[in-house]
Write a protein that holds these residues in place. Sequence first.
Motif, PDB file in Angstrom:
ATOM      1  N   LEU A 144       0.847  -1.186   0.000  1.00 36.20           N
ATOM      2  CA  LEU A 144       0.000   0.000   0.000  1.00 36.20           C
ATOM      3  C   LEU A 144       0.882   1.235   0.000  1.00 36.20           C
ATOM      4  CD1 LEU A 144      -1.235   0.782   3.608  1.00 36.20           C
ATOM      5  CD2 LEU A 144       0.258  -1.155   3.137  1.00 36.20           C
ATOM      6  N   GLN A 145       0.289   2.369  -0.334  1.00 33.27           N
ATOM      7  CA  GLN A 145       1.001   3.611  -0.056  1.00 33.27           C
ATOM      8  C   GLN A 145       1.233   3.663   1.449  1.00 33.27           C
ATOM      9  OE1 GLN A 145       1.706   6.167  -2.441  1.00 33.27           O
ATOM     10  NE2 GLN A 145       2.955   7.152  -0.883  1.00 33.27           N
ATOM     11  N   ALA A 148      -1.052   4.496   4.221  1.00 33.69           N
ATOM     12  CA  ALA A 148      -2.222   4.935   3.447  1.00 33.69           C
ATOM     13  C   ALA A 148      -2.224   6.443   3.227  1.00 33.69           C
ATOM     14  CB  ALA A 148      -3.528   4.486   4.119  1.00 33.69           C
ATOM     15  N   GLY A 151      -1.243   8.336  -3.104  1.00 31.31           N
ATOM     16  CA  GLY A 151      -2.003   7.710  -4.166  1.00 31.31           C
ATOM     17  C   GLY A 151      -1.226   6.960  -5.215  1.00 31.31           C
ATOM     18  N   THR A 153       1.001   4.025  -4.275  1.00 30.87           N
ATOM     19  CA  THR A 153       1.359   2.707  -3.736  1.00 30.87           C
ATOM     20  C   THR A 153       2.860   2.440  -3.780  1.00 30.87           C
ATOM     21  OG1 THR A 153      -0.835   1.867  -4.308  1.00 30.87           O
ATOM     22  CG2 THR A 153       0.802   0.240  -3.762  1.00 30.87           C
ATOM     23  N   SER A 155       6.037   2.154  -0.733  1.00 30.50           N
ATOM     24  CA  SER A 155       6.249   2.098   0.720  1.00 30.50           C
ATOM     25  C   SER A 155       7.691   1.740   1.026  1.00 30.50           C
ATOM     26  CB  SER A 155       5.309   1.075   1.365  1.00 30.50           C
ATOM     27  OG  SER A 155       5.674  -0.254   1.008  1.00 30.50           O
ATOM     28  N   GLY A 173      -3.726   4.461  -5.611  1.00 24.92           N
ATOM     29  CA  GLY A 173      -3.422   4.245  -4.200  1.00 24.92           C
ATOM     30  C   GLY A 173      -4.518   4.811  -3.321  1.00 24.92           C
ATOM     31  N   SER A 174      -4.468   4.521  -2.044  1.00 23.03           N
ATOM     32  CA  SER A 174      -3.356   3.836  -1.421  1.00 23.03           C
ATOM     33  C   SER A 174      -3.495   2.311  -1.427  1.00 23.03           C
ATOM     34  CB  SER A 174      -3.208   4.312   0.033  1.00 23.03           C
ATOM     35  OG  SER A 174      -4.371   4.012   0.783  1.00 23.03           O
ATOM     36  N   SER A 198      -8.745   6.246  -1.585  1.00 27.16           N
ATOM     37  CA  SER A 198      -7.851   5.092  -1.600  1.00 27.16           C
ATOM     38  C   SER A 198      -8.466   3.734  -1.880  1.00 27.16           C
ATOM     39  CB  SER A 198      -7.072   5.039  -0.282  1.00 27.16           C
ATOM     40  OG  SER A 198      -6.212   6.143  -0.173  1.00 27.16           O
TER      41      SER A 198
END
Length: 513
Positions: A144-145, A148, A151, A153, A155, A173-174, A198
């Motif tokens: 995910l971003q 969260a 937008g 994704t 990490s 995203g997220s 998201s």
Amino acid sequence: MALVAGLLPSVGYCAGISFGLMDASINGIHQAMRSGTLTCHSLVQQYLDRIQAYDKQGPALNAMLYVNPDALEQADAMDRQFKRTGKISSLYCIPTVLKDNYDTADMPTTAGSASLAGAQPPQDAYVVSQLKKNGALILGKTNLQEFALGGVTVSSLGGQTKNPYDLKLTPGGSSGGTAAALAANFATVGTGSDTANSLRSPASANSLVSIRPTLGLVSRAGIVPVSFTQDEAGPITRSVSDAARMLDVMAGYDAADPVTALSDGHIPKTYTAFLDKTGLKGARIGVLEALFGKGPEDQEVNRVMANAIDMLKKNGAIVVPIAAPELDTDRLNADLDVQKYEYKSSINSYLNTYSPKAPAHSLDDIINSGKTNQSLQKFLLSAQSYKNGLNETAYKDRLIKIHALKIDLANLMAENHLDAAVYPHQKRLPVPIGEYDQSERNGILAALTGFPSIVVPAGFASPTDDAPRGVPVGIEFIGRPWSEPQLIRYTYGFEQATHARKMPASTPSLARY
């Protein structure tokens, strides 16, 4: 629980070899199991094989953070149970992927952040417990971003997830890991969360369906928070029917999230009762013109949306153009969004539920770790700067404006006798990998008002060398509070009329199946 690479089971004999896995639905899976042509073990094995083939090699989508090493053992137990009882619950053996901000007691929950690597929640999130109670098999956790908060994704723990339709683009995203996994057929269904866009942004970018429910319909307890005003949880699926089946399980009262008390009396026996192929007939649908882009970068989306609006008309909807410049989403994002004011108190409260051995217990710990993706720094430092964001005058002013926005949107729908309204979730296509701002998204309207909305595939941009089938575009339907049944009727009618979803070319069926 282990990271994906190198830890997937080897390929074995599949009793359900004649079963068509690609874009398989909950109902189709259960029919195959009842007929004896598919076992839970073979279903799970086929998904694991696809993850092994495509997530870290081949197109290397990088959608999965963790894969459940006990998945086949759990599938065998379900096969024994079915052989003994002959009963199939609503999500029996449905391989499900969870966005890695949903608490799971049997695997880490990190929100994609290296600052929380190895963090182990004491119990499942309420929604996760409901999924398991109804038979879902949790296949793993998705990237995910981070936290969260964005937008595209990307990490610090999981890296960048790719869009399976164009490997040079982000997946939105997220909740982009869940979306990329489902688009590539790594699982049957999945979950996401939504503070501004998201759930719906990655659904739009991956030719999927997502439901952002009315605030209070689905519990947020046990999901890493951003904003208690704007957060919501919901399903991401490949079809409206599967989204309705997921919502049946996810919706309901949870004392740990008191806002869900508002759902009492608003939940039908089953949302699947509203899967009506002629659902658009007679529906009065507004087109929110202020939510369409006007630049050259927006024209591919506008072309797809024009075709989608024509399909609404051809299938019996009464289409009403609505100017509504006051709903401009750039202004709403700038003037009403409250994430930065609520974040510190929200995340600190959540982290305090972890054991003393958790790697971080506060926003300060997260920032001081130096282990977050660079794209988060501006937001995290802004949220940290408030001694107590909930006491800020600007925050209280925004809450007043949010209340007024709810009245304005309800009044707009009443004045124009609208059953729902539509617009593109994203004015432009997903941004290339390397960019951190997915601009021109329209999700903030539902996020601020708490009104329900559903994104469903609308079509594709023109094919290119990088995107041989085009890049997906999603149309968003928004309705009044608790109008999920009606929105399901309209979006199912649209889906069945258009059959707009196409599978990505980058992750074809495996030859052995």
